[in-house]
Write a protein that holds these residues in place. Structure first.
Motif, PDB file in Angstrom:
ATOM      1  N   THR A 153       0.402  -1.403  -0.515  1.00 23.80           N
ATOM      2  CA  THR A 153       0.301   0.089   0.227  1.00 23.80           C
ATOM      3  C   THR A 153       0.755   1.271  -0.442  1.00 23.80           C
ATOM      4  OG1 THR A 153      -0.544   0.399   2.559  1.00 23.80           O
ATOM      5  CG2 THR A 153      -2.126  -1.302   1.633  1.00 23.80           C
ATOM      6  N   ILE A 183      -7.808  -2.936  -1.548  1.00 22.89           N
ATOM      7  CA  ILE A 183      -7.148  -1.972  -0.470  1.00 22.89           C
ATOM      8  C   ILE A 183      -7.471  -0.723  -1.408  1.00 22.89           C
ATOM      9  CG2 ILE A 183      -4.359  -0.419  -1.149  1.00 22.89           C
ATOM     10  CD1 ILE A 183      -4.729  -2.810   1.025  1.00 22.89           C
ATOM     11  N   GLU A 219      -8.348   6.327   5.738  1.00 20.75           N
ATOM     12  CA  GLU A 219      -8.510   4.686   6.502  1.00 20.75           C
ATOM     13  C   GLU A 219      -7.198   4.132   5.897  1.00 20.75           C
ATOM     14  OE1 GLU A 219     -13.001   4.923   4.610  1.00 20.75           O
ATOM     15  OE2 GLU A 219     -11.662   4.650   3.480  1.00 20.75           O
ATOM     16  N   LEU A 220      -6.562   4.431   4.625  1.00 14.87           N
ATOM     17  CA  LEU A 220      -5.296   3.629   4.137  1.00 14.87           C
ATOM     18  C   LEU A 220      -4.347   3.755   4.858  1.00 14.87           C
ATOM     19  CD1 LEU A 220      -4.246   1.994   1.699  1.00 14.87           C
ATOM     20  CD2 LEU A 220      -3.064   4.050   0.326  1.00 14.87           C
ATOM     21  N   LEU A 276      -9.749   2.465  -0.284  1.00 17.90           N
ATOM     22  CA  LEU A 276      -9.508   3.012   0.684  1.00 17.90           C
ATOM     23  C   LEU A 276      -9.013   4.772   0.996  1.00 17.90           C
ATOM     24  CD1 LEU A 276      -7.810   0.105   3.012  1.00 17.90           C
ATOM     25  CD2 LEU A 276     -10.151   0.580   3.023  1.00 17.90           C
ATOM     26  N   ARG A 302      -4.352   4.223   8.254  1.00 25.00           N
ATOM     27  CA  ARG A 302      -4.704   3.425   9.804  1.00 25.00           C
ATOM     28  C   ARG A 302      -4.960   2.245   9.244  1.00 25.00           C
ATOM     29  NH1 ARG A 302     -10.180   4.695  12.556  1.00 25.00           N
ATOM     30  NH2 ARG A 302      -9.732   4.650  14.437  1.00 25.00           N
ATOM     31  N   PHE A 303      -5.227   1.028   8.352  1.00 27.84           N
ATOM     32  CA  PHE A 303      -5.542   0.073   7.286  1.00 27.84           C
ATOM     33  C   PHE A 303      -3.786  -0.619   7.732  1.00 27.84           C
ATOM     34  CE2 PHE A 303      -5.000  -3.579   4.432  1.00 27.84           C
ATOM     35  CZ  PHE A 303      -5.264  -4.545   5.381  1.00 27.84           C
ATOM     36  N   ARG A 304      -2.607   0.465   7.218  1.00 27.79           N
ATOM     37  CA  ARG A 304      -0.969   0.018   6.745  1.00 27.79           C
ATOM     38  C   ARG A 304      -0.951  -0.003   8.252  1.00 27.79           C
ATOM     39  NH1 ARG A 304       0.296   4.466   4.631  1.00 27.79           N
ATOM     40  NH2 ARG A 304      -0.474   4.100   2.487  1.00 27.79           N
ATOM     41  N   GLU A 320      -2.168  -0.977  10.858  1.00 29.42           N
ATOM     42  CA  GLU A 320      -2.526  -1.850  11.897  1.00 29.42           C
ATOM     43  C   GLU A 320      -2.623  -3.356  11.481  1.00 29.42           C
ATOM     44  OE1 GLU A 320      -7.170  -0.885  12.190  1.00 29.42           O
ATOM     45  OE2 GLU A 320      -6.407   0.611  13.683  1.00 29.42           O
ATOM     46  N   ASN A 321      -2.092  -3.613   9.958  1.00 21.55           N
ATOM     47  CA  ASN A 321      -2.484  -4.204   9.837  1.00 21.55           C
ATOM     48  C   ASN A 321      -1.299  -4.854   8.067  1.00 21.55           C
ATOM     49  OD1 ASN A 321      -5.051  -5.397   9.628  1.00 21.55           O
ATOM     50  ND2 ASN A 321      -5.771  -3.344   9.253  1.00 21.55           N
ATOM     51  N   THR A 374     -10.622  -7.028   2.476  1.00 23.34           N
ATOM     52  CA  THR A 374     -10.713  -5.844   2.154  1.00 23.34           C
ATOM     53  C   THR A 374     -10.046  -5.003   1.194  1.00 23.34           C
ATOM     54  OG1 THR A 374     -10.426  -5.080   4.961  1.00 23.34           O
ATOM     55  CG2 THR A 374      -9.346  -3.496   2.801  1.00 23.34           C
ATOM     56  N   ASP A 377      -0.996  -8.168   9.977  1.00 24.48           N
ATOM     57  CA  ASP A 377      -1.147 -10.054   9.496  1.00 24.48           C
ATOM     58  C   ASP A 377       0.174  -9.578   8.636  1.00 24.48           C
ATOM     59  OD1 ASP A 377      -4.160  -9.660   9.596  1.00 24.48           O
ATOM     60  OD2 ASP A 377      -4.048  -7.970   8.862  1.00 24.48           O
TER      61      ASP A 377
END
Length: 216
Positions: free
Chosen positions: A49, A65, A72-73, A68, A75-77, A79-80, A63, A157
């Motif tokens: 990402t 990518i 949002e991206l 997003l 935050r996703f990056r 956290e995951n 999800t 992840d």
């Protein structure tokens, strides 16, 4: 867990990726190999990402990518996804523990709990006695293990690694190679690794070979 379909990337007139499809399962250690200019790092950055394809889609745990928005991206990056680069990119003024917890603090997690977790990871990595050391006081192998600890602090992840053994001597290369598989076996951690290190690639669960912007 990761699914990429029809990934194309172009810089000006140069087409770097020409329709790449791949999947990665949870708990796999996957190496992406190929000659310089094959598009390996560009693909890794898109999967992680950090860059966007001109066309195609990337899904991580269902999800999409591309759907997003920027916040949002980010935050996703955070956290995951974890990242390990060839050069550790530790902040020189911070101790090992302080470097490790940065992604957790960005995520708004409790500092004392994050520090406790960082020490637990350091203990697993056999670096418990280095928690107060700054990067200048650490060896190359120790710095890279600290970088891996930082990548793991938010329980990602997947960890994406770009030439993680490239700046290390043979002894530290071997130790780092063993570490990836220990983390996979102990925590079911997924790794996607771009590497010229053929020994590491051959140890992987699967090699994805690239040439001229495609998977061969």
């Amino acid at each position: 867990m990761i699914s990429a379909q029809g990934i194309e990337k172009q810089f000006g007139d140069l087409k770097v990726l020409k329709g790449v499809d791949l999947t990665v399962k949870q708990g796999e250690v996957v190496s992406i190999v190929g000659p310089s200019g094959a598009g390996k790092t560009t693909l890794l950055q898109i999967l992680g990402t950090l860059d966007k394809p001109n066309s195609g889609s990337v899904f991580i745990n269902d999800t999409e990518i591309q759907s997003l928005r920027e916040k949002e991206l980010a935050r996703f990056r955070n956290e995951n996804i974890g990242f390990v680069f060839q050069f550790h990119q530790l902040l020189p003024e911070f101790t090992a523990v302080e470097n490790i917890i940065l992604p957790a603090l960005i995520a708004g997690k409790n500092k004392s709990k994050s520090e406790k977790k960082a020490r637990e990871i350091l203990n697993f990595l056999n670096l418990k006695d280095r928690e107060h050391h700054k990067p200048a006081e650490l060896s190359g192998g120790e710095k890279q293990r600290i970088a891996i600890a930082r990548a793991l602090i938010n329980d990602p992840d997947v960890v994406f690694a770009d030439e993680p053994t490239g700046s290390l001597d043979s002894k530290n290369q071997e130790e780092l190679q063993k570490l990836f598989f220990s983390l996979r076996d102990e925590f079911n951690q997924t790794f996607v690794i771009v590497t010229h290190d053929l020994h590491l690639a051959h140890l992987s669960d699967r090699e994805i070979k690239m040439k001229d912007g495609i998977v061969i």
